[in-house]
Design an enzyme around this catalytic site. Structure first.
Site, PDB file in Angstrom:
ATOM      1  N   GLN A   6       0.850  -1.180   0.000  1.00  0.00           N
ATOM      2  CA  GLN A   6       0.000   0.000   0.000  1.00  0.00           C
ATOM      3  C   GLN A   6       0.889   1.235   0.000  1.00  0.00           C
ATOM      4  O   GLN A   6       1.666   1.460   0.932  1.00  0.00           O
ATOM      5  CB  GLN A   6      -0.927   0.035   1.216  1.00  0.00           C
ATOM      6  CG  GLN A   6      -1.932   1.177   1.146  1.00  0.00           C
ATOM      7  CD  GLN A   6      -2.730   1.319   2.419  1.00  0.00           C
ATOM      8  OE1 GLN A   6      -2.181   1.531   3.490  1.00  0.00           O
ATOM      9  NE2 GLN A   6      -4.053   1.226   2.298  1.00  0.00           N
ATOM     10  N   TYR A  44      -6.186  10.975   3.519  1.00  0.00           N
ATOM     11  CA  TYR A  44      -4.756  11.088   3.280  1.00  0.00           C
ATOM     12  C   TYR A  44      -4.585  12.095   2.130  1.00  0.00           C
ATOM     13  O   TYR A  44      -5.554  12.676   1.655  1.00  0.00           O
ATOM     14  CB  TYR A  44      -4.174   9.717   2.932  1.00  0.00           C
ATOM     15  CG  TYR A  44      -3.921   8.826   4.126  1.00  0.00           C
ATOM     16  CD1 TYR A  44      -4.889   8.655   5.118  1.00  0.00           C
ATOM     17  CD2 TYR A  44      -2.723   8.134   4.267  1.00  0.00           C
ATOM     18  CE1 TYR A  44      -4.658   7.826   6.214  1.00  0.00           C
ATOM     19  CE2 TYR A  44      -2.484   7.307   5.355  1.00  0.00           C
ATOM     20  CZ  TYR A  44      -3.450   7.154   6.325  1.00  0.00           C
ATOM     21  OH  TYR A  44      -3.215   6.345   7.408  1.00  0.00           O
ATOM     22  N   ARG A  80     -10.217  -6.919  10.062  1.00  0.00           N
ATOM     23  CA  ARG A  80     -10.258  -7.275  11.485  1.00  0.00           C
ATOM     24  C   ARG A  80     -10.484  -8.763  11.729  1.00  0.00           C
ATOM     25  O   ARG A  80      -9.935  -9.337  12.676  1.00  0.00           O
ATOM     26  CB  ARG A  80     -11.359  -6.463  12.179  1.00  0.00           C
ATOM     27  CG  ARG A  80     -11.034  -4.996  12.344  1.00  0.00           C
ATOM     28  CD  ARG A  80     -12.268  -4.172  12.669  1.00  0.00           C
ATOM     29  NE  ARG A  80     -13.192  -4.147  11.530  1.00  0.00           N
ATOM     30  CZ  ARG A  80     -14.403  -3.592  11.571  1.00  0.00           C
ATOM     31  NH1 ARG A  80     -14.836  -3.052  12.692  1.00  0.00           N
ATOM     32  NH2 ARG A  80     -15.170  -3.581  10.506  1.00  0.00           N
TER      33      ARG A  80
END
Length: 391
Positions: A98, A168, A344
């Site tokens: 990423q 971001y 998760r």
């Protein structure tokens, strides 16, 4: 057993199945370089059966980190990253890096470098004004993405995921709330989308057809005045028409102003307050309820938004958010999505996919408490996880 476990093409590469380990910042790089702990983290997930694991977060520049402990892409990082990708490949999975610039989410005090924002803003993380990049500095950011992609290829990655989400830097340029520029990178939706498009094209030129190129795109910021689904649909259509991307991973929320829109489930305010430094802890106790809102958890909670993108686009799409069992995965494929991304649930059980493949009735042990979120400062993990074998 199901199409989810069949090999699938993602641009120039083939994954052994349609499940991707989503980017979840690992917090395992204290010196901004790969550690044995980080390698073990991704090896375990790969051994657990995913088609591809995503290494997060690999900043394209030292000032693009959320703090100074994160990896930034430079020649010194390549040997460790190569060891990591070799370990993942040995388990039969692909590896994605990423890539991105944290922009307004960067901690300038930690990085000892200015945080960048499209317009004048004060950083609550660095407690100082952010720097508004000039046109030539924007060009440097674009070139840094291309260089990071080349380094990812040298490191043995099969894919790169460009971070266009969560406010971001690139995401903040897309936001009409955060981007108030008057030049060619601000104003109209076309101008605000220019940075994302130029980065995607630069990354594609850097890696050619040797790596898959994915972008993680906000469907909406979830804040008043921010990016909305209709505008994001236009951005996605432009990205598709440019032809630089092999897939879009659809996300939502703002790390600056509304992070829980991405996660859903319980808001771990007390746990965050415990791990923050003293000044920030006080502010968080006062404002934490406004910052960490609560959204009830349900399976595939981003699906309704994502369906709008599926109807409008022909390119491959990756569904993220509340993917924990085979029924949900099959539903995603039936709705026309090409891959699913899990986060998760794999922190709780890295071998979950192997278990699902063996028993289709398997359900994740994740309870969506989100207490994993504050662990990013000490090594991202499920605080309730029991040791389980990965095969």
């Amino acid at each position: 057993m199901t199409e989810i476990f069949a090999p699938a093409r993602l641009g120039p590469i083939t994954l052994r199945n349609r499940v991707i380990k989503a980017a979840t910042f690992e917090g395992r790089t204290p010196d901004a370089l790969v550690t044995d702990d980080l390698i073990a983290f991704h090896r375990e997930v790969a051994a657990g059966g995913v088609g591809m694991t995503t290494v997060a977060y690999c900043a394209v520049a030292p000032g693009g980190r959320t703090d100074r402990h994160q990896i930034w892409m430079r020649p010194e990082a390549v040997p460790g990253l190569r060891e990591l990708t070799d370990a993942v490949h040995a388990e039969g999975a692909a590896a994605s890096a990423q890539l991105g610039h944290a922009g307004p989410v960067a901690n300038a005090a930690s990085n000892r470098l200015p945080a960048l924002a499209p317009s004048r803003m004060f950083s609550p993380l660095g407690m100082r004004p952010m720097r508004v990049p000039r046109i030539d500095e924007i060009a440097e950011v674009i070139a840094a993405h291309a260089n990071a992609a080349r380094l990812a290829e040298q490191s043995g990655f099969d894919a790169v995921e460009i971070h266009f989400g969560h406010n971001y830097l690139t995401s903040s340029f897309l936001s009409p709330l955060l981007n108030r520029r008057k030049d060619r990178y601000g104003g109209s939706p076309e101008n605000r989308a220019r940075l994302a498009r130029e980065i995607a094209l630069a990354v594609r030129e850097a890696v050619g057809d040797r790596l898959a190129v994915i972008a993680k795109l906000n469907m909406e910021d979830g804040i008043r005045g921010g990016l909305t689904v209709p505008e994001s649909l236009r951005v996605a259509a432009w990205l598709e028409s440019d032809g630089a991307l092999d897939a879009l991973e659809l996300t939502a929320g703002s790390s600056l102003l509304n992070p829980m829109l991405l996660f859903h489930g319980a808001a771990p305010r007390r746990e965050f307050a415990k791990v923050l430094p003293t000044p920030a802890r006080l502010g968080f106790r006062l404002m934490g309820r406004l910052f960490l809102k609560e959204y009830p958890y349900q399976e595939a909670y981003l699906l309704e938004r994502a369906q709008q993108f599926r109807r409008e686009l022909t390119m491959p799409l990756i569904l993220l958010g509340g993917i924990t069992n085979l029924d949900t995965m099959n539903r995603a494929l039936a709705e026309g999505f090409d891959f699913v991304a899990m986060g998760r649930a794999l922190l709780r059980e890295p071998n979950l996919l192997r278990r699902i493949e063996s028993d289709s009735a398997t359900r994740s042990a994740c309870v969506h408490c989100n207490e994993c979120m504050p662990t990013i400062y000490t090594g991202t993990r499920c605080v309730y996880r029991l040791a389980t074998p990965t095969t």
